[in-house]
Design an enzyme around this catalytic site. Sequence first.
Site, PDB file in Angstrom:
ATOM      1  N   GLY A   1       0.793  -1.231   0.000  1.00  0.00           N
ATOM      2  CA  GLY A   1       0.000   0.000   0.000  1.00  0.00           C
ATOM      3  C   GLY A   1       0.820   1.272   0.000  1.00  0.00           C
TER       4      GLY A   1
ATOM      5  N   TYR B   1      12.904 -12.641 -11.080  1.00  0.00           N
ATOM      6  CA  TYR B   1      11.663 -11.868 -10.896  1.00  0.00           C
ATOM      7  C   TYR B   1      10.548 -12.444 -11.770  1.00  0.00           C
ATOM      8  CZ  TYR B   1       8.700  -7.613 -11.204  1.00  0.00           C
ATOM      9  OH  TYR B   1       7.670  -6.696 -11.181  1.00  0.00           O
TER      10      TYR B   1
ATOM     11  N   LEU C   1       4.291   2.752  -5.370  1.00  0.00           N
ATOM     12  CA  LEU C   1       3.774   3.548  -6.492  1.00  0.00           C
ATOM     13  C   LEU C   1       2.315   3.197  -6.812  1.00  0.00           C
ATOM     14  CD1 LEU C   1       4.043   5.197  -9.201  1.00  0.00           C
ATOM     15  CD2 LEU C   1       5.189   3.189 -10.157  1.00  0.00           C
TER      16      LEU C   1
HETATM   17  P1  NDP Z   1       7.055  -0.246  -5.126  1.00  0.00           P
HETATM   18  O1  NDP Z   1       8.491  -0.659  -5.030  1.00  0.00           O
HETATM   19  O2  NDP Z   1       6.732   1.193  -5.310  1.00  0.00           O
HETATM   20  O3  NDP Z   1       6.300  -0.768  -3.827  1.00  0.00           O
HETATM   21  C1  NDP Z   1       6.497  -2.053  -3.334  1.00  0.00           C
HETATM   22  C2  NDP Z   1       5.544  -2.267  -2.190  1.00  0.00           C
HETATM   23  O4  NDP Z   1       5.718  -3.607  -1.686  1.00  0.00           O
HETATM   24  C3  NDP Z   1       5.798  -1.318  -1.009  1.00  0.00           C
HETATM   25  O5  NDP Z   1       4.565  -0.987  -0.421  1.00  0.00           O
HETATM   26  C4  NDP Z   1       6.623  -2.182  -0.059  1.00  0.00           C
HETATM   27  O6  NDP Z   1       6.490  -1.790   1.294  1.00  0.00           O
HETATM   28  C5  NDP Z   1       5.978  -3.541  -0.290  1.00  0.00           C
HETATM   29  N1  NDP Z   1       6.864  -4.645   0.065  1.00  0.00           N
HETATM   30  C6  NDP Z   1       8.011  -5.017  -0.557  1.00  0.00           C
HETATM   31  N2  NDP Z   1       8.567  -6.078   0.073  1.00  0.00           N
HETATM   32  C7  NDP Z   1       7.740  -6.377   1.125  1.00  0.00           C
HETATM   33  C8  NDP Z   1       7.773  -7.347   2.151  1.00  0.00           C
HETATM   34  N3  NDP Z   1       8.767  -8.259   2.220  1.00  0.00           N
HETATM   35  N4  NDP Z   1       6.782  -7.362   3.072  1.00  0.00           N
HETATM   36  C9  NDP Z   1       5.774  -6.445   3.023  1.00  0.00           C
HETATM   37  N5  NDP Z   1       5.672  -5.505   2.048  1.00  0.00           N
HETATM   38  C10 NDP Z   1       6.655  -5.465   1.123  1.00  0.00           C
HETATM   39  O7  NDP Z   1       6.406  -1.130  -6.260  1.00  0.00           O
HETATM   40  P2  NDP Z   1       5.254  -0.749  -7.311  1.00  0.00           P
HETATM   41  O8  NDP Z   1       4.152  -0.045  -6.622  1.00  0.00           O
HETATM   42  O9  NDP Z   1       5.922  -0.163  -8.491  1.00  0.00           O
HETATM   43  O10 NDP Z   1       4.786  -2.206  -7.714  1.00  0.00           O
HETATM   44  C11 NDP Z   1       3.542  -2.753  -7.289  1.00  0.00           C
HETATM   45  C12 NDP Z   1       3.307  -4.014  -8.072  1.00  0.00           C
HETATM   46  O11 NDP Z   1       3.279  -3.680  -9.455  1.00  0.00           O
HETATM   47  C13 NDP Z   1       4.401  -5.056  -7.898  1.00  0.00           C
HETATM   48  O12 NDP Z   1       3.797  -6.324  -7.769  1.00  0.00           O
HETATM   49  C14 NDP Z   1       5.205  -4.951  -9.177  1.00  0.00           C
HETATM   50  O13 NDP Z   1       5.810  -6.179  -9.493  1.00  0.00           O
HETATM   51  C15 NDP Z   1       4.146  -4.561 -10.167  1.00  0.00           C
HETATM   52  N6  NDP Z   1       4.587  -3.868 -11.385  1.00  0.00           N
HETATM   53  C16 NDP Z   1       5.212  -2.642 -11.322  1.00  0.00           C
HETATM   54  C17 NDP Z   1       5.580  -2.001 -12.496  1.00  0.00           C
HETATM   55  C18 NDP Z   1       6.235  -0.659 -12.491  1.00  0.00           C
HETATM   56  O14 NDP Z   1       6.512  -0.135 -13.597  1.00  0.00           O
HETATM   57  N7  NDP Z   1       6.506  -0.055 -11.340  1.00  0.00           N
HETATM   58  C19 NDP Z   1       5.320  -2.608 -13.818  1.00  0.00           C
HETATM   59  C20 NDP Z   1       4.645  -3.865 -13.746  1.00  0.00           C
HETATM   60  C21 NDP Z   1       4.304  -4.455 -12.573  1.00  0.00           C
HETATM   61  P3  NDP Z   1       7.474  -0.659   1.941  1.00  0.00           P
HETATM   62  O15 NDP Z   1       7.158   0.631   1.248  1.00  0.00           O
HETATM   63  O16 NDP Z   1       7.106  -0.624   3.373  1.00  0.00           O
HETATM   64  O17 NDP Z   1       8.868  -1.136   1.668  1.00  0.00           O
END
Ligand code: NDP
Length: 323
Positions: A12, A145, A15
């Site tokens: 949550g 990944y 991005l």
């Molecule tokens: P971000 O890196 O912005 O956010 C990742 C989120 O996952 C954060 O809220 C983070 O929490 C949480 N997180 C990561 N590891 C853990 C963990 N071990 N336990 C609990 N929470 C965790 O990613 P995006 O928002 O960009 O990506 C969201 C989804 O979209 C992902 O599944 C990604 O694979 C997918 N995606 C993204 C794309 C892009 O262009 N960005 C393209 C295609 C798919 P915290 O902030 O507390 O670390």
Amino acid sequence: MSPQKVILVTGGSGLVGKAVQWVIENDTSEQFGKHADEEWVFLTSKDGDLRDAAATRAIFDKYKPTHVLHLAAMVGGLFKNMKYKLDFLRDNMLINDNVLHASFETNVQKVVSCLSTCVFPDNTSYPIDETMVHNGPPHESNFGYAHGKRMLDVYNHAYHEQYGRQYTSAIPTNVFGPYDNYSLEDAHVLPALTHKCYLAKKNNTPFVVSGTGKPLRQFIYSRDLARLFIWCLREYQEIDPIILSVGEEDEVSIKDVADAIVKALDFTGEYTFDTSKADGQYKKTASNAKLRKYLPDFKFTPFDVAVKESVEWFLDNYESLRK
Ligand code: NDP
């Protein structure tokens, strides 16, 4: 009306997660805004490490979700993907296994998980569509990944076929928007170029874009993607994934991206392309025909407008953003 649905959003604070929260709090339409019978819970890693099964189960016991939007993942740019292949595979497999199994054990009604276009085979025909996920090995640069993410689709089918569960997934193309990662080493292309151009303007140095600027990509604004995820959670009934993307006709070149950033930042200095740097894949065109079949009238934010909003957010939040 007291909430009957509790929607737990993993990731949550990221991005995409922040964009879902923005739409839920700001969109007043019935189609995408918050419904009276819904309570939305946005998790960060501070609520618990989803790689840990007990911590994950404790979150589910605490919030008792009826629906899960599973966005959390170990995410990173090309360099990080190439260097930490095992971590990308293991961490994402653990997160996905824990979230889906906790959903199963606590009788969550529906889960929508997030894949990525990286899951698709390296050697493919274009446009890419949802039927091609398992048709061949992914690009070797991010196979950890990609395989971790592909397994979400395998899990969804297994939970459905053995237990009738409604777990599905969506596949976004390149996402950008507020709360992006703007790290110069590790960000995706659009936020990285935004930060680079900002520094060029600030330091009065040339803005140099790596590569020829010719590769083509489909970009989706995080707030458009958020609306589509909300729709998926409420309406999409298939187990098979759905690509969430602008159309093939809205593909833009890296030069178009750089031009939009130059305009949004009002950069007037020297602006060049370093053609000695690698371009990456020329194109990865994905079809949004399945999405259009369900939502023929969905309006994407024009690319320039979305870049402008993202750049404004970047400027307003420069001190605190991820960089
Ligand atoms: P971000 O890196 O912005 O956010 C990742 C989120 O996952 C954060 O809220 C983070 O929490 C949480 N997180 C990561 N590891 C853990 C963990 N071990 N336990 C609990 N929470 C965790 O990613 P995006 O928002 O960009 O990506 C969201 C989804 O979209 C992902 O599944 C990604 O694979 C997918 N995606 C993204 C794309 C892009 O262009 N960005 C393209 C295609 C798919 P915290 O902030 O507390 O670390």
